[in-house]
Design a protein around this motif. Structure first.
Motif, PDB file in Angstrom:
ATOM      1  N   GLY A   1      41.205  40.180  43.295  1.00 25.24           N
ATOM      2  CA  GLY A   1      40.517  39.608  42.136  1.00 25.24           C
ATOM      3  C   GLY A   1      41.069  40.133  40.829  1.00 25.24           C
ATOM      4  N   ILE A   2      41.314  41.432  40.762  1.00 21.16           N
ATOM      5  CA  ILE A   2      41.882  42.028  39.547  1.00 21.16           C
ATOM      6  C   ILE A   2      43.264  41.454  39.271  1.00 21.16           C
ATOM      7  N   ALA A   3      44.079  41.328  40.306  1.00 21.70           N
ATOM      8  CA  ALA A   3      45.421  40.772  40.131  1.00 21.70           C
ATOM      9  C   ALA A   3      45.352  39.326  39.633  1.00 21.70           C
ATOM     10  N   GLN A   4      44.439  38.561  40.201  1.00 23.32           N
ATOM     11  CA  GLN A   4      44.329  37.161  39.789  1.00 23.32           C
ATOM     12  C   GLN A   4      43.842  37.047  38.343  1.00 23.32           C
ATOM     13  N   MET A   5      42.890  37.858  37.955  1.00 18.41           N
ATOM     14  CA  MET A   5      42.384  37.793  36.585  1.00 18.41           C
ATOM     15  C   MET A   5      43.436  38.258  35.579  1.00 18.41           C
ATOM     16  N   ASN A   6      44.214  39.277  35.943  1.00 19.17           N
ATOM     17  CA  ASN A   6      45.314  39.692  35.068  1.00 19.17           C
ATOM     18  C   ASN A   6      46.323  38.562  34.907  1.00 19.17           C
ATOM     19  N   ARG A   7      46.594  37.871  35.996  1.00 18.40           N
ATOM     20  CA  ARG A   7      47.507  36.730  35.947  1.00 18.40           C
ATOM     21  C   ARG A   7      46.952  35.616  35.054  1.00 18.40           C
ATOM     22  N   SER A   8      45.660  35.373  35.136  1.00 20.15           N
ATOM     23  CA  SER A   8      45.044  34.354  34.280  1.00 20.15           C
ATOM     24  C   SER A   8      45.188  34.717  32.812  1.00 20.15           C
ATOM     25  N   MET A   9      45.004  35.987  32.487  1.00 21.70           N
ATOM     26  CA  MET A   9      45.153  36.416  31.102  1.00 21.70           C
ATOM     27  C   MET A   9      46.581  36.198  30.614  1.00 21.70           C
ATOM     28  N   GLN A  10      47.553  36.485  31.478  1.00 26.06           N
ATOM     29  CA  GLN A  10      48.946  36.258  31.116  1.00 26.06           C
ATOM     30  C   GLN A  10      49.231  34.779  30.889  1.00 26.06           C
ATOM     31  N   LEU A  11      48.739  33.935  31.807  1.00 32.99           N
ATOM     32  CA  LEU A  11      48.984  32.503  31.696  1.00 32.99           C
ATOM     33  C   LEU A  11      48.308  31.914  30.466  1.00 32.99           C
ATOM     34  N   LEU A  12      47.109  32.387  30.160  1.00 32.99           N
ATOM     35  CA  LEU A  12      46.374  31.887  29.005  1.00 32.99           C
ATOM     36  C   LEU A  12      46.847  32.522  27.697  1.00 32.99           C
ATOM     37  N   ARG A  13      47.731  33.513  27.810  1.00 35.62           N
ATOM     38  CA  ARG A  13      48.271  34.216  26.641  1.00 35.62           C
ATOM     39  C   ARG A  13      47.138  34.828  25.814  1.00 35.62           C
ATOM     40  N   ALA A  14      46.229  35.477  26.528  1.00 31.48           N
ATOM     41  CA  ALA A  14      45.049  36.050  25.888  1.00 31.48           C
ATOM     42  C   ALA A  14      44.910  37.518  26.277  1.00 31.48           C
ATOM     43  N   THR A  15      44.531  38.337  25.329  1.00 34.75           N
ATOM     44  CA  THR A  15      44.257  39.739  25.617  1.00 34.75           C
ATOM     45  C   THR A  15      42.789  39.951  25.983  1.00 34.75           C
ATOM     46  N   THR A  16      41.961  38.977  25.621  1.00 34.66           N
ATOM     47  CA  THR A  16      40.548  38.980  25.982  1.00 34.66           C
ATOM     48  C   THR A  16      40.156  37.574  26.410  1.00 34.66           C
ATOM     49  N   ILE A  17      39.426  37.466  27.503  1.00 32.43           N
ATOM     50  CA  ILE A  17      38.909  36.177  27.951  1.00 32.43           C
ATOM     51  C   ILE A  17      37.459  36.065  27.488  1.00 32.43           C
ATOM     52  N   ASP A  18      37.126  34.959  26.851  1.00 33.60           N
ATOM     53  CA  ASP A  18      35.759  34.803  26.358  1.00 33.60           C
ATOM     54  C   ASP A  18      34.755  34.769  27.502  1.00 33.60           C
ATOM     55  N   LEU A  19      35.069  34.004  28.541  1.00 37.95           N
ATOM     56  CA  LEU A  19      34.151  33.892  29.675  1.00 37.95           C
ATOM     57  C   LEU A  19      34.928  33.899  30.981  1.00 37.95           C
ATOM     58  N   MET A  20      34.636  34.877  31.833  1.00 33.20           N
ATOM     59  CA  MET A  20      35.218  34.926  33.170  1.00 33.20           C
ATOM     60  C   MET A  20      34.106  34.657  34.177  1.00 33.20           C
ATOM     61  N   GLN A  21      34.335  33.667  35.036  1.00 36.44           N
ATOM     62  CA  GLN A  21      33.318  33.224  35.983  1.00 36.44           C
ATOM     63  C   GLN A  21      33.796  33.411  37.424  1.00 36.44           C
ATOM     64  N   ILE A  22      32.857  33.566  38.323  1.00 34.29           N
ATOM     65  CA  ILE A  22      33.184  33.661  39.742  1.00 34.29           C
ATOM     66  C   ILE A  22      33.120  32.255  40.317  1.00 34.29           C
ATOM     67  N   HIS A  23      34.289  31.733  40.674  1.00 37.25           N
ATOM     68  CA  HIS A  23      34.424  30.324  41.052  1.00 37.25           C
ATOM     69  C   HIS A  23      33.768  30.061  42.400  1.00 37.25           C
ATOM     70  N   ASN A  24      32.787  29.164  42.380  1.00 34.89           N
ATOM     71  CA  ASN A  24      32.090  28.740  43.601  1.00 34.89           C
ATOM     72  C   ASN A  24      31.536  29.912  44.404  1.00 34.89           C
ATOM     73  N   LEU A  25      31.228  30.995  43.697  1.00 30.33           N
ATOM     74  CA  LEU A  25      30.582  32.172  44.292  1.00 30.33           C
ATOM     75  C   LEU A  25      31.435  32.880  45.347  1.00 30.33           C
ATOM     76  N   VAL A  26      32.736  32.654  45.337  1.00 26.73           N
ATOM     77  CA  VAL A  26      33.616  33.289  46.326  1.00 26.73           C
ATOM     78  C   VAL A  26      33.606  34.816  46.129  1.00 26.73           C
ATOM     79  N   ASP A  27      33.160  35.544  47.146  1.00 24.52           N
ATOM     80  CA  ASP A  27      33.103  37.008  47.126  1.00 24.52           C
ATOM     81  C   ASP A  27      32.440  37.506  45.836  1.00 24.52           C
ATOM     82  N   TRP A  28      31.312  36.903  45.505  1.00 24.65           N
ATOM     83  CA  TRP A  28      30.714  37.123  44.189  1.00 24.65           C
ATOM     84  C   TRP A  28      30.254  38.560  43.953  1.00 24.65           C
ATOM     85  N   GLN A  29      29.781  39.233  44.988  1.00 28.92           N
ATOM     86  CA  GLN A  29      29.302  40.597  44.781  1.00 28.92           C
ATOM     87  C   GLN A  29      30.438  41.541  44.403  1.00 28.92           C
TER      88      GLN A  29
END
Length: 294
Positions: free
Chosen positions: A113-141
């Protein structure tokens, strides 16, 4: 600038865009995020399928984002699940001044999850994401624990959960009642109104912002015959505007995120966030009329 050229071209080549270039009489409704009081525009932009695009399609999508911004839009929702959508949003994000970027984590395991979120930040060219959501509750805890850490560190501003089916409402409700979250993303439409009675009251009670997905049921609700004359009674000039206006009449809804890569459809969607809102009596009457017209 490239964006200015796209805007000029849109104004020159699209008749309906002239309304935007000349200025509108109404402004986009903004609604507060309960946990902070920060306001965001009531109509956002989804990217599922529409932004999973090749570089050849970037100019057309730049025009869509430019128009989106001109009409008061800022909220852009994406996910690693959506192919190249995050990458495309990142490449074109300068078309939207101060975008409110929402994306998701969609994998299992803390490390993954951490690796994927870091990748999303890189792709979005953002140092901060306004809203990060757990997609379809996958491994939500697992991910919720990480998201709380990231929020405390300032890497994300808000955290939330999502699903797209009514079958997941019981689990969404349980999390909304027991966990500290800022947003919930859920389906709501005239054809599938269940969230209005099952989840929106809970969101209001616990101060949770609501993003609405699937407002058109993957386009099925807008593929209809010509717009009936009574649509004017509700301030609507298109089916999409009518359907979105019904959703926004629920005060608990913070933002609706229809996906489109069509500039004309975008303008129709955005118009739903302008002008007056419907009261409960009008909302109920409108739904009955829409369903009868199917």
């Amino acid at each position: 600038m490239e964006i200015e050229r796209d805007l000029l071209e849109a104004c020159t080549n699209t008749r309906s865009w002239s309304k935007v270039c000349a200025g509108r009489n109404e402004t986009m409704i903004e609604r507060p995020i309960p946990k902070s009081g920060e306001t965001i525009p009531a109509i956002g932009l989804g990217t599922w399928q529409t932004f999973d695009a090749s570089e050849r399609e970037h100019p057309a999508l730049t025009a869509v984002l430019t128009r989106f911004a001109a009409l008061g839009g800022r909220v852009i929702d994406s996910s690693p699940m959506y192919g190249r959508a995050e990458e495309v949003v990142g490449a074109l994000r300068s078309a939207v001044p101060q975008p409110f970027l929402a994306t998701k984590v969609w994998t299992r395991g803390r490390k993954e999850g951490i690796a994927q979120m870091n990748r999303s930040m890189q792709l979005l060219r953002a140092t901060t994401i306004d809203l990060m959501q757990i997609h379809n509750l996958v491994d939500w805890q697992t991910h919720l624990a990480t998201l709380r850490e990231w929020k405390a560190e300032g890497r994300v501003r808000y955290i939330g959960i999502t699903h797209y089916t009514v079958g997941a409402f019981a689990q969404l409700e349980q999390i909304m009642r027991s966990e500290e979250i800022d947003f919930v993303q859920l389906p709501l439409s005239v054809a599938v109104p269940d969230a209005a009675t099952r989840l929106l009251p809970i969101a209001k009670e616990y101060g949770i912002a609501v993003l609405v997905n699937r407002p058109f049921e993957e386009g099925a609700l807008v593929k209809r015959k010509s717009l009936p004359s009574w649509a004017a009674d509700y301030g609507a000039t298109s089916w999409s505007e009518l359907l979105l206006r019904w959703i926004l009449s629920h005060e608990e809804v913070t933002c609706v995120i229809p996906a489109t890569a069509n500039p004309e459809h975008l303008e129709e969607n955005m118009r739903a966030g302008e002008g007056r809102l419907l009261d409960a009596r009008e909302r109920n009457a409108l739904r009955e009329k829409i369903l009868r017209s199917a």
